[in-house]
Design an enzyme around this catalytic site. Structure first.
Site, mmCIF file in Angstrom:
data_model
loop_
_atom_site.group_PDB
_atom_site.id
_atom_site.type_symbol
_atom_site.label_atom_id
_atom_site.label_comp_id
_atom_site.label_asym_id
_atom_site.label_seq_id
_atom_site.Cartn_x
_atom_site.Cartn_y
_atom_site.Cartn_z
ATOM 1 N N ASP A 223 1.732 4.003 2.836
ATOM 2 C CA ASP A 223 0.715 4.851 2.204
ATOM 3 C C ASP A 223 1.342 6.020 1.427
ATOM 4 O OD1 ASP A 223 -1.883 5.462 1.489
ATOM 5 O OD2 ASP A 223 -2.532 6.135 3.465
ATOM 6 N N ASP A 224 1.625 7.121 2.105
ATOM 7 C CA ASP A 224 2.200 8.320 1.470
ATOM 8 C C ASP A 224 3.341 8.835 2.353
ATOM 9 O OD1 ASP A 224 0.063 8.868 -0.727
ATOM 10 O OD2 ASP A 224 -1.097 8.555 1.115
ATOM 11 N N HIS B 129 1.399 4.791 -2.402
ATOM 12 C CA HIS B 129 1.076 5.659 -3.549
ATOM 13 C C HIS B 129 2.376 6.311 -3.993
ATOM 14 C CE1 HIS B 129 -3.297 5.450 -2.618
ATOM 15 N NE2 HIS B 129 -2.850 5.252 -1.391
ATOM 16 N N GLU C 164 -11.264 3.300 5.655
ATOM 17 C CA GLU C 164 -10.227 4.210 6.183
ATOM 18 C C GLU C 164 -10.985 5.294 6.966
ATOM 19 O OE1 GLU C 164 -8.182 6.506 3.183
ATOM 20 O OE2 GLU C 164 -6.559 7.102 4.547
ATOM 21 N N HIS D 112 0.864 -1.187 0.000
ATOM 22 C CA HIS D 112 0.000 0.000 0.000
ATOM 23 C C HIS D 112 0.896 1.231 0.000
ATOM 24 C CE1 HIS D 112 -3.826 2.077 1.794
ATOM 25 N NE2 HIS D 112 -3.139 2.908 1.016
ATOM 26 N N HIS E 239 -9.375 0.920 -1.558
ATOM 27 C CA HIS E 239 -9.387 1.544 -0.238
ATOM 28 C C HIS E 239 -10.812 1.425 0.301
ATOM 29 C CE1 HIS E 239 -5.606 3.224 -1.491
ATOM 30 N NE2 HIS E 239 -5.496 4.045 -0.474
HETATM 31 N N1 ADE Z 1 -4.518 8.685 -2.077
HETATM 32 C C1 ADE Z 1 -3.291 8.747 -1.545
HETATM 33 N N2 ADE Z 1 -3.322 8.359 -0.273
HETATM 34 C C2 ADE Z 1 -4.594 8.032 0.016
HETATM 35 C C3 ADE Z 1 -5.265 7.552 1.167
HETATM 36 N N3 ADE Z 1 -4.643 7.312 2.316
HETATM 37 N N4 ADE Z 1 -6.599 7.349 1.091
HETATM 38 C C4 ADE Z 1 -7.247 7.592 -0.040
HETATM 39 N N5 ADE Z 1 -6.666 8.042 -1.142
HETATM 40 C C5 ADE Z 1 -5.347 8.261 -1.122
HETATM 41 ZN ZN ZN Z 2 -3.720 4.749 0.393
#
Ligand code: ADE
Ligand code: ZN
Length: 334
Positions: free
Chosen positions: A277-278, A18, A199, A16, A196
């Site tokens: 994630d990011d 991005h 969340e 996971h 997703h």
């Molecule tokens: N795009 C990038 N990170 C995300 C996240 N945590 N949830 C939804 N969309 C995303």
């Molecule tokens: Zn994500």
């Protein structure tokens, strides 16, 4: 062995991630200058200071603004190479990268430009670090189903160049069922399916992702804990959850890491994985996610090893590819 060293020694898959979320402010400013793109911040420091999120949307607004610095094939290549260097240092043997083509095609960047840059980085990472990878095309759920269908049409000539599709962006108000027809088509095309769900959205969105989109993994999924029947199902069916602890804290899904429900999910027998994630926005790559979570929730080394094992099990690879990773993991002591 220090816990941090132990975590890095665990062969693991990151499932996971991005790739646009690995854009560190330094690279963002370098690319913006090179491409003569205006950013909404004056400096790297001011950019980092703006990363004070209150929810998913407050993050996404900045994430899409930052992605505007990415224009050329080499930008995507540089972005992904920077990620792979960090992933390698963290003990990642396999990475499945999400990318958001609509974020780029809407600015006039060709789908082929994005894909070519990422693909070249994946090949280079394999040669340099031995990291294998997959690309997963994510549809932006805040846009219309028609938009995502048009994106799929554009991607069709390139079908052999990515392995799966996902669903990301603003969750609330955009249930998986909005994309039922799109994902049915993606399944017919033989693509792997993830989304997703849970969340920020309710547990019902996780059920829709499973029953309507027929996902193979749930991205996040932490709100499953609110629905005991769903918890039992996720445990019984061993549906992998790609949990992202630092993301959940930075986006205020849980107030603190000590209050994160990852241990509860694990104790209920769910197939939990840990991911970043990011990471450029949330303060840590995958090893830091493992470490901070272990410290906050008193995860044992055996539990961390189980989580790494889950990530290898849940990767979209054949058994011949997976086997040597499992052998390596088994050789790490508890
Ligand atoms: N795009 C990038 N990170 C995300 C996240 N945590 N949830 C939804 N969309 C995303
Ligand atoms: Zn994500």
């Amino acid at each position: 062995m220090e816990l941090d060293t132990y975590i890095r020694a665990l062969p693991k898959a990151e499932l996971h991630l991005h790739i646009e979320g690995t854009l560190e402010p330094e690279l963002m400013f370098r690319l913006a200058a090179r491409n003569q793109v205006a950013l909404p911040w004056a400096s790297v420091e001011q950019t980092r200071a703006a990363y004070d999120f209150t929810d998913l949307q407050s993050f996404l607004d900045l994430y899409y603004a930052g992605a505007a610095a990415l224009i050329h094939e080499q930008d995507f290549h540089e972005l992904a190479m920077a990620y792979f260097a960090r992933a390698h240092a963290d003990g990642v043997v396999h990475a499945e990268l999400f990318f958001d083509p609509q974020t780029h095609t809407s600015r006039g960047v060709a789908f082929d430009t994005v894909l070519s840059g990422l693909e070249r980085a994946c090949a280079e990472a394999h040669a340099r670090y031995g990291i294998s990878s997959r690309l997963i095309l994510c549809f932006l759920r805040h846009l219309s189903a028609e938009d995502s269908y048009a994106m799929l049409e554009q991607a069709l000539p390139h079908l052999a160049r990515f392995h799966g599709v996902g669903l990301d962006s603003s969750e609330k108000g955009h249930p998986p069922s909005k994309f039922a027809r799109l994902f049915a088509r993606c399944r017919e095309l033989g693509l792997h399916i993830v989304a997703h769900a849970g969340e920020e959205g309710p547990p019902a969105y996780i059920v829709e992702a499973l029953d309507i989109l027929k996902v193979e993994r749930i991205d996040h999924g932490v709100r499953a804990a609110e629905d005991p029947a769903l918890m039992q199902r996720l445990a019984r069916e061993q549906v992998p959850l790609t949990v992202c602890p630092l993301s959940n804290i930075r986006l205020c899904v849980f107030p603190t890491l000590a209050q994160h429900n990852l241990r509860a999910l694990l104790d209920a027998g769910l197939k939990v994985t840990i991911n970043s994630d990011d990471p450029a926005y949330f303060g840590g790559y995958v090893a830091k996610n493992y470490l901070d979570t272990a410290l906050a929730l008193s995860l044992t080394r055996a539990e961390l090893k189980r989580i790494a094992r889950n990530s290898l099990d849940a990767a979209f690879v054949d058994e011949a590819t997976r086997a040597p990773w499992l052998t390596r993991l088994a050789a790490v002591p508890d």
